[in-house]
Design an enzyme around this catalytic site. Structure first.
Site, PDB file in Angstrom:
ATOM      1  N   ASP A 399       0.888  -1.026  -0.015  1.00 11.44           N
ATOM      2  CA  ASP A 399       0.060   0.058  -0.073  1.00 11.44           C
ATOM      3  C   ASP A 399       0.997   1.416  -0.067  1.00 11.44           C
ATOM      4  O   ASP A 399       1.578   1.498   0.954  1.00 11.44           O
ATOM      5  CB  ASP A 399      -0.863   0.082   1.257  1.00 11.44           C
ATOM      6  CG  ASP A 399      -1.740   1.025   1.465  1.00 11.44           C
ATOM      7  OD1 ASP A 399      -1.924   1.958   0.720  1.00 11.44           O
ATOM      8  OD2 ASP A 399      -3.070   0.725   2.008  1.00 11.44           O
ATOM      9  N   HIS A 400       0.782   2.035  -1.245  1.00 12.33           N
ATOM     10  CA  HIS A 400       1.935   3.294  -1.339  1.00 12.33           C
ATOM     11  C   HIS A 400       1.590   4.272  -0.354  1.00 12.33           C
ATOM     12  O   HIS A 400       2.240   5.110  -0.242  1.00 12.33           O
ATOM     13  CB  HIS A 400       1.767   3.462  -2.617  1.00 12.33           C
ATOM     14  CG  HIS A 400       3.152   4.031  -3.102  1.00 12.33           C
ATOM     15  ND1 HIS A 400       4.076   4.240  -2.493  1.00 12.33           N
ATOM     16  CD2 HIS A 400       3.449   4.430  -4.489  1.00 12.33           C
ATOM     17  CE1 HIS A 400       5.277   4.720  -3.044  1.00 12.33           C
ATOM     18  NE2 HIS A 400       4.686   4.965  -4.167  1.00 12.33           N
TER      19      HIS A 400
END
Length: 428
Positions: A399-400
Site C-alpha cells: 500500500d503506497h
C-alpha cells in the site's frame, strides 16, 4: 403468534451472507438443532441450525440471495417453540467417536430426524453429525437399518452403506438430481446464455473473492516490486534437513514455505510498519507487535487464506506440521472461521504451479503481500564467471499510502538476505 429465526452475526463480525443451500422446505417439521441452511460469508460456508422445534410456514430468501444480519430466514408455526437457543456450526464435520458422542449429547431430544434426499417423508433416528455426514456423501438414511440404541443410525452405518450396491444406485440418482437442479438454476439465472456462450453467475466463494479483490484494488493504491533470489543454499539445506527428519519419521514433509515464513518474520522485525492494517475510518495505521502469517491456498472453490497464528519461535518441523493441517482443512473446506481471519501479513507461494512473475493484490486491510515464484536453475554471473544457480523470483505488492517504494525494496532485500543465508533461519 409465530416464531422466527433471523440471521445473526455468525462470529466473524460480518454484516451479510449469501444463501448457498436450503436444507429444509416449507411444511417441514424440524427439530431443535436441525440444520436449516448453509450461508457463505466472506470467509467460509457456515451451517445455521434451527433454534426451534416446529413446522416451517415461511422460508425467506432464495439460493444466491444476499441476506443481512437481522433479516428473517424462517418463520415457524405458532406455539411450537421449545427453545430459544441458537446454535451455529461451521462446515467442519465432526470426526471420530468423541465428536460423534458430542453430537449425540447435543441432540437433547434424541429424536433427530431427516427427510430422505429423494423427498421421501420417512423419518429416521440419527444425530445431526451423522445426518450431515450422510448428506455430504449422498447417502439416503431411509435406506439404512441403524445399529445404534433404539435403531439410531450411526456414522459407521453410513460408511458401511456407502459400499453397498443399492446405495451406490442412490448416489447415482442423487447426482443426476443435483445435475438437474444445477442445470435448472443455470437456465433460470442465466437467461442470456446461448449455445455458444455460457453465463455463470458469481456465487458463493467466487463472489466473496471478487468483492474482496475489488475493495483491495480500488481502496489501497498498490505498488509492486520484484527481485531475484539465489536459493541454491536453501535447496541444499532443505534436502539435508529432510533426510534427517525422515530418519525419525519416514512420512515427514518439509516444504520451502516454513523457510519463507521465518525469513518474512525476521524482515518484519526490521520493518514493523509492514506488519500492519490500515484503519480507513480512523485514518490510522495499526501496527501489530506479533506477526500472524496468512498463507494463500488454491482450492477447488477458489482462493482461501488460512492464518498461521503466532509462528515466531516455532521450529521448522513444527511450523510445517501446523501448516499441513491449515492447508488440508482449507482445501477440503473444513477450516474454522477463526483459522481464516486475523492475518497481519500474507504470503502467496505459487512456485509449485509455475510462472516467473506476478503482481499479488493485497489481502486488505493488510498493507503488504509477498509472492514467491517458481525455482529454476539459471545461468548467472558470479565473480566474473557464468555459473548455474537455483534462482527464484519474489514479488511484493504494498500500500503506497503507507510504504514508500524505497522501504518496500528494503523490506524485500531483508527477506532475500535471510533466504540466501538459510542456516541462520534454523537458529531461532
Amino acid at each position: 403468534m409465530s416464531d422466527t429465526f433471523c440471521l445473526s452475526d455468525v462470529g466473524e463480525g460480518i454484516h451479510e451472507a449469501e444463501i448457498v443451500r436450503w436444507l429444509v422446505d416449507v411444511g417441514d417439521q424440524v427439530e431443535a438443532f436441525q440444520p436449516l441452511l448453509e450461508v457463505q460469508t466472506d470467509k467460509a460456508i457456515v451451517e445455521l441450525s434451527s433454534p426451534h422445534q416446529g413446522k416451517i410456514v415461511e422460508r425467506c430468501g432464495d439460493v444466491g440471495m444476499i441476506v443481512h444480519v437481522g433479516d428473517m430466514l424462517v418463520r415457524y408455526e405458532a406455539g411450537t417453540s421449545k427453545t430459544q437457543v441458537v446454535e451455529v456450526k461451521s462446515q467442519a464435520l465432526p470426526s471420530g467417536q468423541a465428536d460423534y458422542d458430542e453430537a449425540i449429547a447435543n441432540d437433547k431430544h434424541g429424536t433427530a430426524a431427516l427427510e430422505s434426499s429423494n423427498g421421501n417423508a420417512s423419518r429416521v433416528l440419527a444425530a445431526p453429525a451423522t445426518r450431515k455426514y450422510a448428506r455430504q456423501h449422498g447417502v439416503d438414511l431411509t435406506l439404512i437399518v441403524g445399529t445404534g440404541p433404539k435403531g439410531r443410525i450411526t456414522r459407521q452405518d453410513v460408511q458401511h452403506a456407502q459400499t453397498t450396491p443399492h446405495v451406490a444406485d442412490v448416489h447415482a440418482a442423487d447426482r443426476v438430481l443435483e445435475q438437474n437442479i444445477l442445470t435448472e438454476q443455470q437456465t433460470h439465472e442465466s437467461p442470456e446464455s446461448t449455445p455458444d456462450v455460457l453465463r455463470v453467475p458469481l456465487r458463493g466463494l467466487r463472489r466473496a473473492i471478487a468483492d474482496h479483490m475489488v475493495k483491495a484494488a480500488f481502496t489501497a493504491p498498490h505498488v509492486s516490486a520484484f527481485d531475484d533470489c539465489d536459493v541454491t543454499e536453501l535447496v541444499a539445506l532443505r534436502k539435508r534437513l529432510l533426510v534427517q527428519m525422515r530418519k525419525v519419521d519416514p512420512q515427514a514433509r518439509l516444504t520451502y514455505l516454513p523457510f519463507f515464513i521465518k525469513a518474512v518474520i525476521a524482515a518484519l522485525k526490521a520493518f514493523p510498519e509492514c506488519n500492519a492494517h490500515m484503519d480507513e475510518e480512523k485514518q490510522e495505521l495499526v501496527i501489530y507487535k506479533e506477526p500472524h502469517i496468512g498463507v494463500a491456498v488454491d482450492t477447488d472453490d477458489g482462493l482461501l487464506v488460512p492464518v498461521l497464528k503466532k509462528p515466531e519461535g516455532l521450529t521448522l518441523s513444527r511450523m510445517q506440521s501446523d501448516l499441513n493441517g491449515l492447508i488440508d482443512r482449507a482445501r477440503t473446506r473444513k477450516s474454522s472461521a477463526n483459522e481464516l481471519k486475523g492475518s497481519t501479513f500474507t504470503i502467496t507461494n505459487v512456485g509449485a504451479i509455475g510462472g516467473t512473475y506476478a503482481t499479488p493484490i493485497l489481502n486488505y486491510p493488510e498493507v503488504a503481500i509477498l509472492g514467491m515464484h517458481k525455482m529454476e536453475q539459471r545461468a548467472v554471473v558470479r565473480d566474473g564467471h557464468i555459473v548455474i544457480r537455483d534462482m527464484m523470483t519474489m514479488s511484493m505488492s504494498f500500500d503506497h499510502r503507507v510504504i514508500d517504494g524505497a522501504k518496500g525494496v528494503r523490506f524485500m532485500n531483508e527477506v532475500k538476505k535471510w533466504i540466501e543465508s538459510p542456516e541462520l533461519l534454523t537458529l531461532y
